[in-house]
Design a protein around this motif. Structure first.
Motif, PDB file in Angstrom:
ATOM      1  N   GLY A 144       0.738  -1.150   0.113  1.00  0.00           N
ATOM      2  CA  GLY A 144      -0.016   0.091   0.056  1.00  0.00           C
ATOM      3  C   GLY A 144       0.870   1.319  -0.029  1.00  0.00           C
ATOM      4  O   GLY A 144       1.981   1.193   0.258  1.00  0.00           O
ATOM      5  N   ALA A 145       0.305   2.420  -0.329  1.00  0.00           N
ATOM      6  CA  ALA A 145       0.901   3.525  -0.189  1.00  0.00           C
ATOM      7  C   ALA A 145       1.577   4.091   1.119  1.00  0.00           C
ATOM      8  O   ALA A 145       0.907   3.826   1.988  1.00  0.00           O
ATOM      9  CB  ALA A 145       0.079   4.815  -0.826  1.00  0.00           C
ATOM     10  N   GLY A 146       2.680   4.344   1.064  1.00  0.00           N
ATOM     11  CA  GLY A 146       3.204   5.146   2.491  1.00  0.00           C
ATOM     12  C   GLY A 146       2.834   6.478   2.546  1.00  0.00           C
ATOM     13  O   GLY A 146       2.062   6.954   1.938  1.00  0.00           O
ATOM     14  N   VAL A 147       3.966   7.127   3.572  1.00  0.00           N
ATOM     15  CA  VAL A 147       3.751   8.487   3.721  1.00  0.00           C
ATOM     16  C   VAL A 147       4.301   9.186   2.564  1.00  0.00           C
ATOM     17  O   VAL A 147       5.572   9.062   2.426  1.00  0.00           O
ATOM     18  CB  VAL A 147       4.334   8.685   5.246  1.00  0.00           C
ATOM     19  CG1 VAL A 147       3.998  10.482   5.393  1.00  0.00           C
ATOM     20  CG2 VAL A 147       3.543   8.195   6.247  1.00  0.00           C
ATOM     21  N   SER A 148       3.733  10.263   2.115  1.00  0.00           N
ATOM     22  CA  SER A 148       4.310  10.878   0.927  1.00  0.00           C
ATOM     23  C   SER A 148       4.464  12.270   1.326  1.00  0.00           C
ATOM     24  O   SER A 148       3.513  12.967   1.875  1.00  0.00           O
ATOM     25  CB  SER A 148       3.441  10.782  -0.182  1.00  0.00           C
ATOM     26  OG  SER A 148       3.751  11.629  -1.282  1.00  0.00           O
ATOM     27  N   SER A 173       2.969   9.225  10.167  1.00  0.00           N
ATOM     28  CA  SER A 173       1.790   9.122  10.504  1.00  0.00           C
ATOM     29  C   SER A 173       1.688   7.802  11.318  1.00  0.00           C
ATOM     30  O   SER A 173       2.749   6.973  11.389  1.00  0.00           O
ATOM     31  CB  SER A 173       0.751   9.075   9.377  1.00  0.00           C
ATOM     32  OG  SER A 173       1.018   7.886   8.514  1.00  0.00           O
ATOM     33  N   HIS A 203      -4.901   6.614   9.092  1.00  0.00           N
ATOM     34  CA  HIS A 203      -3.871   6.960  10.257  1.00  0.00           C
ATOM     35  C   HIS A 203      -4.281   8.365  10.920  1.00  0.00           C
ATOM     36  O   HIS A 203      -4.455   9.442  10.223  1.00  0.00           O
ATOM     37  CB  HIS A 203      -2.323   7.170   9.947  1.00  0.00           C
ATOM     38  CG  HIS A 203      -1.775   5.745   9.572  1.00  0.00           C
ATOM     39  ND1 HIS A 203      -0.417   5.872   9.543  1.00  0.00           N
ATOM     40  CD2 HIS A 203      -2.382   4.647   9.433  1.00  0.00           C
ATOM     41  CE1 HIS A 203      -0.110   4.273   9.424  1.00  0.00           C
ATOM     42  NE2 HIS A 203      -1.261   3.927   9.343  1.00  0.00           N
ATOM     43  N   SER A 253      -6.438  14.622   7.304  1.00  0.00           N
ATOM     44  CA  SER A 253      -5.713  13.900   6.281  1.00  0.00           C
ATOM     45  C   SER A 253      -4.312  14.688   6.339  1.00  0.00           C
ATOM     46  O   SER A 253      -3.203  14.770   6.947  1.00  0.00           O
ATOM     47  CB  SER A 253      -6.338  13.541   5.198  1.00  0.00           C
ATOM     48  OG  SER A 253      -5.561  12.775   4.384  1.00  0.00           O
ATOM     49  N   ILE A 260      -0.560   8.129   5.637  1.00  0.00           N
ATOM     50  CA  ILE A 260      -1.053   6.648   5.283  1.00  0.00           C
ATOM     51  C   ILE A 260      -2.581   6.862   5.676  1.00  0.00           C
ATOM     52  O   ILE A 260      -3.321   7.278   6.681  1.00  0.00           O
ATOM     53  CB  ILE A 260      -0.466   5.602   6.057  1.00  0.00           C
ATOM     54  CG1 ILE A 260       0.926   5.380   5.496  1.00  0.00           C
ATOM     55  CG2 ILE A 260      -1.239   4.165   5.802  1.00  0.00           C
ATOM     56  CD1 ILE A 260       1.701   4.363   6.237  1.00  0.00           C
ATOM     57  N   SER A 261      -3.459   6.382   4.649  1.00  0.00           N
ATOM     58  CA  SER A 261      -4.925   6.610   4.746  1.00  0.00           C
ATOM     59  C   SER A 261      -5.282   5.923   6.085  1.00  0.00           C
ATOM     60  O   SER A 261      -5.140   4.701   6.400  1.00  0.00           O
ATOM     61  CB  SER A 261      -5.701   5.638   3.537  1.00  0.00           C
ATOM     62  OG  SER A 261      -7.115   6.056   3.919  1.00  0.00           O
ATOM     63  N   TYR A 310       5.057   5.885  10.881  1.00  0.00           N
ATOM     64  CA  TYR A 310       5.677   5.339   9.754  1.00  0.00           C
ATOM     65  C   TYR A 310       5.927   6.770   9.082  1.00  0.00           C
ATOM     66  O   TYR A 310       5.340   7.744   8.848  1.00  0.00           O
ATOM     67  CB  TYR A 310       4.676   4.800   8.759  1.00  0.00           C
ATOM     68  CG  TYR A 310       4.080   3.509   9.380  1.00  0.00           C
ATOM     69  CD1 TYR A 310       3.290   3.318  10.494  1.00  0.00           C
ATOM     70  CD2 TYR A 310       4.479   2.125   8.852  1.00  0.00           C
ATOM     71  CE1 TYR A 310       2.559   2.296  10.775  1.00  0.00           C
ATOM     72  CE2 TYR A 310       3.979   1.033   9.341  1.00  0.00           C
ATOM     73  CZ  TYR A 310       3.204   1.012  10.402  1.00  0.00           C
ATOM     74  OH  TYR A 310       2.725  -0.189  11.199  1.00  0.00           O
TER      75      TYR A 310
END
Lengths: 112, 112
Positions: free
Chosen positions: A1-5, A94, A29, A73, A26-27, A102
């Protein structure tokens, strides 16, 4: 899944300019953190958001620094009237519940 | 004040040798403790965590850590170091979920 960007990955600015650094957690969090890491230094806590609670701003070094978290978010860290001592890597993290963090890869800020 | 201390700023170890990184904490109750690793240009990655229970904790990449309440320590170990383990290692902790303190980090250099 996508991490923290985090974006941008690098930012060069002139002294006195304002900058905005973005963090996409991250979604799902609920907790989000900002840290500053200067060359050869550890992590300096800046600010912590947890759900809808008032953020813990105790680490912000001056009133030139501020952060928002919209809709629980995305977060933006703003530095006004940048100074050379603001040059550092700014890390965002997050956490699902405020325990395991993370981290994103960071934004390297250079103030000329 | 509650804190985490990493006494060693820099450690050099030969490839294949064992590694131990020290971490001391000062929290009253059973703390929440973490070890993170940071490779150059990257964010921090969680290696392992201790919340409660078994005091010997296994993590990723062959690392383990032992919680010793009597010594207020949470040292990280690896029996045989690989060149890819060269990185900076951070111990972190807190007395409750939410905001954690990070140590100053230990830079690990691996020699052939």
């Amino acid at each position: 899944g996508a991490g923290v960007s985090q974006s941008p990955s690098n930012k060069v600015t002139e002294k006195g300019k304002d900058v905005e650094l973005r963090c996409d957690p991250i979604s799902g969090h609920t907790a989000l953190y900002w840290y500053r890491q200067s060359l050869g230094q550890g992590l300096e806590f800046l600010i912590y958001f947890q759900g809808n609670s008032a953020p813990d701003k105790s680490g912000l070094p001056s009133d030139r620094f501020s952060a928002e978290r919209t809709g629980g978010s995305v977060s933006t860290l703003t530095i006004q009237r940048t100074q050379q001592e603001d040059s550092a890597v700014y890390l965002c993290a997050s956490s699902p519940e405020g325990n395991i963090q993370y981290f994103g890869a960071g934004t390297r800020l250079s103030v000329l | 004040a509650q804190s985490v201390t990493q006494p060693d700023i820099h450690i050099t170890v030969s490839e294949g040798a064992s590694l131990e990184l020290r971490c001391n904490y000062s929290y009253g109750a059973t703390p929440y403790l973490f070890w993170y690793v940071q490779s150059p240009g990257q964010g921090l990655q969680l290696l392992l965590k201790y919340f409660s229970g078994d005091t010997l904790v296994q993590g990723i990449k062959g690392f383990e850590a032992e919680f010793k309440r009597s010594q207020s320590s949470f040292n990280l170990r690896k029996p045989s170091v690989h060149w890819s383990d060269a990185a900076e290692y951070f111990c972190a902790g807190g007395g409750s979920w939410g905001k954690f303190q990070f140590g100053a980090g230990t830079q690990v250099v691996v020699t052939p």
